[in-house]
Every structure is written in structure tokens, then in C-alpha cells.
Scaffold this active site. Structure first.
Site, short mmCIF file in Angstrom:
data_model
loop_
_atom_site.label_atom_id
_atom_site.label_comp_id
_atom_site.label_asym_id
_atom_site.label_seq_id
_atom_site.Cartn_x
_atom_site.Cartn_y
_atom_site.Cartn_z
CG ASP A 90 84.94 -41.31 -8.94
OD1 ASP A 90 84.72 -40.29 -9.93
OD2 ASP A 90 84.63 -42.81 -9.07
CD GLU A 112 78.55 -42.25 -9.90
OE1 GLU A 112 79.84 -42.32 -9.78
OE2 GLU A 112 78.10 -42.44 -10.30
CD GLU A 126 89.54 -42.21 -10.42
OE1 GLU A 126 90.60 -43.02 -10.28
OE2 GLU A 126 89.79 -41.72 -11.63
CG HIS A 201 89.57 -43.17 -18.90
ND1 HIS A 201 89.86 -42.77 -17.36
CD2 HIS A 201 88.75 -43.58 -19.01
CE1 HIS A 201 89.00 -42.66 -16.85
NE2 HIS A 201 87.35 -43.21 -17.54
NE ARG A 203 95.93 -39.47 -13.59
CZ ARG A 203 95.81 -38.09 -13.31
NH1 ARG A 203 94.44 -38.24 -13.46
NH2 ARG A 203 95.66 -36.99 -13.84
CG HIS A 234 89.81 -40.75 -21.95
ND1 HIS A 234 91.02 -39.02 -21.76
CD2 HIS A 234 89.08 -40.08 -21.78
CE1 HIS A 234 90.52 -39.39 -20.45
NE2 HIS A 234 89.28 -38.86 -20.22
C1 UD1 Z 1 88.84 -37.92 -14.90
C2 UD1 Z 1 89.04 -38.16 -13.45
C3 UD1 Z 1 88.54 -39.67 -13.35
C4 UD1 Z 1 87.52 -39.81 -15.14
C5 UD1 Z 1 87.64 -38.86 -16.41
C6 UD1 Z 1 86.19 -39.40 -17.16
C7 UD1 Z 1 89.92 -37.03 -11.65
C8 UD1 Z 1 91.40 -37.70 -11.38
N1 UD1 Z 1 90.13 -38.48 -13.11
O1 UD1 Z 1 90.69 -38.53 -16.14
O2 UD1 Z 1 87.68 -39.29 -12.41
O3 UD1 Z 1 86.53 -41.06 -15.16
O4 UD1 Z 1 88.65 -38.32 -15.69
O5 UD1 Z 1 87.44 -39.51 -18.81
O6 UD1 Z 1 89.72 -36.71 -11.48
N2 UD1 Z 1 92.12 -33.43 -21.97
C9 UD1 Z 1 92.54 -32.31 -23.18
N3 UD1 Z 1 90.91 -32.73 -23.56
C10 UD1 Z 1 89.41 -33.34 -22.44
C11 UD1 Z 1 90.22 -33.94 -21.35
C12 UD1 Z 1 91.14 -34.34 -21.43
O7 UD1 Z 1 92.94 -32.31 -23.78
O8 UD1 Z 1 88.74 -32.25 -23.09
C13 UD1 Z 1 94.13 -34.38 -21.43
C14 UD1 Z 1 94.14 -33.07 -21.06
O9 UD1 Z 1 96.32 -33.14 -21.69
C15 UD1 Z 1 94.14 -33.40 -19.46
C16 UD1 Z 1 94.74 -35.29 -19.50
O10 UD1 Z 1 93.50 -35.29 -20.80
O11 UD1 Z 1 95.29 -32.90 -18.67
C17 UD1 Z 1 93.99 -35.80 -17.89
O12 UD1 Z 1 93.21 -35.42 -17.80
P1 UD1 Z 1 92.15 -35.44 -16.35
O13 UD1 Z 1 91.44 -34.58 -15.78
O14 UD1 Z 1 93.33 -35.26 -15.75
O15 UD1 Z 1 92.22 -36.57 -16.51
P2 UD1 Z 1 91.54 -38.08 -16.58
O16 UD1 Z 1 92.27 -39.16 -17.07
O17 UD1 Z 1 90.33 -37.52 -17.57
N1 UDP Z 2 81.56 -41.35 -23.47
C1 UDP Z 2 81.18 -40.62 -24.73
N2 UDP Z 2 81.62 -40.85 -25.95
C2 UDP Z 2 82.49 -41.67 -25.73
C3 UDP Z 2 83.28 -42.34 -24.64
C4 UDP Z 2 81.82 -42.12 -23.59
O1 UDP Z 2 80.24 -40.09 -24.87
O2 UDP Z 2 83.12 -41.75 -27.36
C5 UDP Z 2 79.98 -41.32 -22.25
C6 UDP Z 2 79.49 -42.68 -21.64
O3 UDP Z 2 78.33 -43.45 -22.55
C7 UDP Z 2 79.85 -43.00 -20.33
C8 UDP Z 2 80.39 -41.18 -19.92
O4 UDP Z 2 81.09 -40.92 -21.12
O5 UDP Z 2 78.11 -42.15 -19.94
C9 UDP Z 2 82.24 -42.41 -18.96
O6 UDP Z 2 82.94 -41.60 -19.09
P1 UDP Z 2 84.60 -42.05 -19.41
O7 UDP Z 2 84.91 -43.06 -19.45
O8 UDP Z 2 85.49 -40.61 -19.65
O9 UDP Z 2 84.54 -41.91 -17.39
P2 UDP Z 2 84.36 -42.59 -16.08
O10 UDP Z 2 82.27 -42.79 -16.57
O11 UDP Z 2 85.26 -44.53 -16.21
O12 UDP Z 2 84.28 -42.10 -14.94
#
Ligand code: UD1
Ligand code: UDP
Length: 365
Positions: A90, A112, A126, A201, A203, A234
Site C-alpha cells: 500500500d 498483499e 495507504e 511512524h 503519517r 524510523h
Molecule cells: C513510507 C510509506 C508507508 C510505510 C513506511 C514504512 C508511503 C506514503 N508511506 O512511509 O506506507 O509504512 O514507508 O516505513 O508510501 N527517510 C530517510 N531514510 C530512509 C527512509 C526515510 O531519510 O531510509 C526520511 C526522508 O526524509 C523521507 C522521510 O523519511 O522524506 C519519509 O519517508 P516516506 O517514504 O515519505 O514516508 P514513511 O513515513 O517512511
Molecule cells: N523492522 C526492521 N528494523 C527496525 C524496525 C522494523 O527490520 O528497526 C522491520 C519489521 O520487522 C517489519 C518491517 O520492518 O518487517 C516494518 O516496517 P515499517 O514499520 O517501517 O513499515 P510498515 O509495516 O508499517 O509498513
């Protein structure tokens, strides 16, 4: 197609299976919606992307992610012929990549598929992303019966819906069986002290939600100063800054960078309780039979609550701390969670998905 940490973890078992099968030629395209967290997860599963769109920006907007992924995936697909595109879940990566495939009439397989909270704003964005992917998809890999029913109720073609289990259970079991024998978690945890593992994490929790969660943690520490709370932060600055600033003065709280997957699995296994708003962690906690307080008001994975180990607590400070203390203080309640069913699959989802794709190309569906 993958872009974020959970997509990497949940698609890796399938990618590795398809790569090991001569019937397939697999290209792994990453959007780079996440950078560090995506590559960290892929490295553990020994996967190198064939191409990376590398779109991530600090504090990126949904408009930006969607348009950058759509354009970048489109350009890639125009240069590289593909018979099918597999997307996961999603995220905005999944939605925009599926749309790019649709614009080129390339079939999309949705891993999924069918999860629904039935509120388009929860989780945000999502819920809408997965509804839109399911309008586009030609093959639906639904983790459970309930997800398949959701798809049927939206008039998806029943002959294209397959109940496979969730590939996260494949990743989890593989890691437990192959990587965690005699594994030492390299974090300074005091033996004998109960561990709470926390992640947040989403939104929709930014702002007051995150503040309430941290206030609940403070209440838990006040009542049970013996607990240790492990918080792998995160990478999102909008999340990590708030949590770190509110909890940094408490010696019970241990902050880390995002943990490598085996470390995170080891930490879940070591925990007395998990607090999380993550989708994947609810599924893993159910498989590990660990109580998880789901910090959301609605869930698209209701089985975690009805069959598994989840309790829905939203971001209500009192509900979180009351439920946490009830679990920490009550052995019988802990045993109840330890006896729950395993609702999200048996570790064979990738095998089932592979067989469906093979039969699809043989013209069976
Ligand atoms: C995204 C997904 C969410 C998923 C989550 C898993 C969307 C809209 N959101 O949310 O569905 O549950 O990932 O974690 O698709 N950033 C870094 N390094 C990284 C990753 C993120 O610096 O490796 C920072 C950046 O500033 C980035 C911000 O995190 O702009 C947000 O990342 P983004 O993918 O937009 O949203 P998530 O909250 O991570
Ligand atoms: N996870 C990880 N390291 C961490 C936190 C989470 O490997 O420090 C793994 C966790 O086991 C799960 C996935 O990341 O499989 C979940 O990711 P996240 O919470 O970012 O996204 P969501 O599942 O909410 O989309």
C-alpha cells in the site's frame, strides 16, 4: 518493484525464489522512496537492485513521491520489456508503479492484496493506495480469506484471487530458522528486566498522536521503572525528532538507529510487549505470539486482534499505558497472548505466488 523497508522485507523471499527458478527472468527495480532503510533490508536478504530510481528527498510530499515514481517507472518500462510487474502492499511506490504499468497495459500482480480498513483516511494514504492498486491489478495475492472476501465484495474477478498467506511470515521463518541460532543481540539490555519494543511512524499520528504515545511511555515507566524500552527510530525526521526529544531524558529508554532485520526479529523475540503502529510488526508479533498494542484507531488486519496477539489502542495515552501495564503485570494475560493462533500464513506464501504466476503464463487463468 519496491521502494520502502517493509516492501523489501516482504518481497525478498519471493524475489529470491523467483531468481532461483529458471522459468523466470527477474529484474528488481527500486524507486528509492527509502534509501538507507530499503538497502539495509535488501542487503540482509542478499539482493542487489538492477535499477534504482533514487527518488528520496528529505521530508518528501506524497505528491512528489507519486509523480517521481510514476515518471521514473514509466521511463524504465519504456526501455525494458516486462511481462508482469509485481508490486507490494500500500505504499505510494506500489500505487504509482502499478499506474505506470497500467498506462503501458502491462499486467500487475498485487502481493498483499485486499487488506481494507474501509476508511480512506486510515491509514493515510495507504488505504487509498491499496484500493487503487487493486483496481489496476490482474492477479491478487491475498494473505487471508478475509482479504479475498474484501476483493470479491469490490467485484474483483474471483478467478484472479489467490489466498497465499503473507510473505512477511516467509521472511520471518527463514530468518528465525537460518540466522538466529545462537544469535547475540548487540544491544545493552539488562537480563531479567522486562523489555518493551516500540516503533511508530504513521503519517496520521504525526503531531498529537506521537506526543500522546510518548506521554504513555512516560506513564508506563513511572509505574514500572524496572522496564527497559527499546526504540529503533524510523529515519523520518518528522518522527524521530519528536520521539527523541520527548523521551531522551529517561534512562529506561534505549534509542537505536533502524535495526537490521535479524536484530529486530531477535528484539521482538526478547520482548515482553511490543508497542507499534506498523503493519508488518503486527503480523510478525502474531507469528511470534507476542502481545502487541496497535497504536491505530482502525486496522486493516483485524485478525491480529480477533485471532492473534493485537490490542487496538489508537494513540490514546491512557489506553496505551493501561493496556501495557495490564499485560506487564498479569501473567495469565501474557499466557493468553502466547496461546493465540497464527493468522497470517505458514511461511509458504512465496511458493504459492510463484505457482500462480507460472500458471498465469501457461494460460490457466
Ligand atoms: C513510507 C510509506 C508507508 C510505510 C513506511 C514504512 C508511503 C506514503 N508511506 O512511509 O506506507 O509504512 O514507508 O516505513 O508510501 N527517510 C530517510 N531514510 C530512509 C527512509 C526515510 O531519510 O531510509 C526520511 C526522508 O526524509 C523521507 C522521510 O523519511 O522524506 C519519509 O519517508 P516516506 O517514504 O515519505 O514516508 P514513511 O513515513 O517512511
Ligand atoms: N523492522 C526492521 N528494523 C527496525 C524496525 C522494523 O527490520 O528497526 C522491520 C519489521 O520487522 C517489519 C518491517 O520492518 O518487517 C516494518 O516496517 P515499517 O514499520 O517501517 O513499515 P510498515 O509495516 O508499517 O509498513
Amino acid at each position: 518493484m519496491i521502494g520502502t523497508r517493509p516492501e523489501a522485507i516482504k518481497m525478498s523471499p519471493l524475489i529470491n525464489l523467483l531468481k532461483s527458478d529458471d522459468n523466470f527472468q527477474v529484474s528488481v527495480l527500486t524507486t528509492g522512496q527509502h534509501t538507507d532503510m530499503l538497502m539495509q533490508a535488501l542487503a540482509f536478504f542478499n539482493i542487489k537492485p538492477d535499477y534504482d530510481l533514487n527518488i528520496m528527498r528529505e521530508r518528501q510530499s506524497l505528491d512528489y513521491i507519486t509523480s517521481a515514481v510514476l515518471t521514473g517507472t514509466g521511463e524504465y518500462l519504456d526501455k525494458n520489456n516486462q511481462d508482469i510487474i509485481l508490486v507490494h502492499g500500500d505504499t505510494s511506490t506500489a500505487f504509482a508503479a502499478a499506474l505506470a504499468a497500467f498506462y503501458r497495459k502491462i499486467p500487475v500482480g498485487h502481493v498483499e492484496a485486499g487488506l481494507r480498513s474501509k476508511n480512506i483516511y486510515l491509514p493515510f494514504p495507504e488505504e487509498m493506495n491499496r484500493v487503487l492498486v487493486d483496481r489496476i491489478a490482474s492477479l491478487y495475492f491475498a494473505p487471508t480469506e478475509l482479504d479475498a472476501e474484501n476483493l470479491k465484495s469490490e467485484n474483483a474477478d474471483p478467478s484472479k484471487i489467490f489466498i497465499t498467506g503473507n510473505t512477511v511470515i516467509d521472511a520471518l521463518f527463514w530468518t528465525l530458522n537460518n540466522k538466529l541460532n545462537n544469535y547475540k543481540l548487540n544491544i545493552d539490555l539488562e537480563p531479567g528486566r522486562p523489555l518493551i519494543l516500540m516503533t511508530a511512524h504513521r503519517r496520521e499520528s504525526w503531531g498529537d498522536g506521537l506526543i500522546n504515545i510518548c506521554e504513555a511511555v512516560k506513564d508506563i515507566i513511572k509505574s514500572r521503572p524496572d522496564v527497559q524500552i527499546l526504540i529503533p527510530l524510523h529515519k523520518n525526521p518528522a518522527v524521530r525528532e519528536v520521539i527523541f526529544n520527548l523521551l531522551k531524558d529517561f534512562k529506561q529508554v534505549i534509542f537505536t538507529e533502524p535495526l537490521d532485520y535479524p536484530d529486530f526479529v531477535a528484539a521482538m523475540s526478547r520482548s515482553a510487549l511490543i508497542l507499534s503502529d506498523s503493519g508488518g510488526i503486527q503480523e510478525e508479533a502474531s507469528a511470534l505470539r507476542k502481545p502487541v498494542l496497535i497504536m491505530r484507531t482502525l486496522s486493516e488486519r483485524p485478525q491480529a486482534v480477533t485471532l492473534g496477539t493485537g490490542v487496538l489502542v489508537g494513540t490514546d495515552k491512557n489506553k496505551i499505558s493501561e493496556q501495557a501495564l495490564k499485560i506487564l503485570n498479569n501473567k495469565e494475560y501474557q499466557e493468553y497472548f502466547a496461546s493465540r493462533k497464527l493468522p497470517f500464513g505458514d511461511g509458504t506464501a512465496s511458493l504459492k505466488i510463484r505457482d500462480v504466476i507460472l500458471n498465469y503464463f501457461k494460460g490457466h487463468y
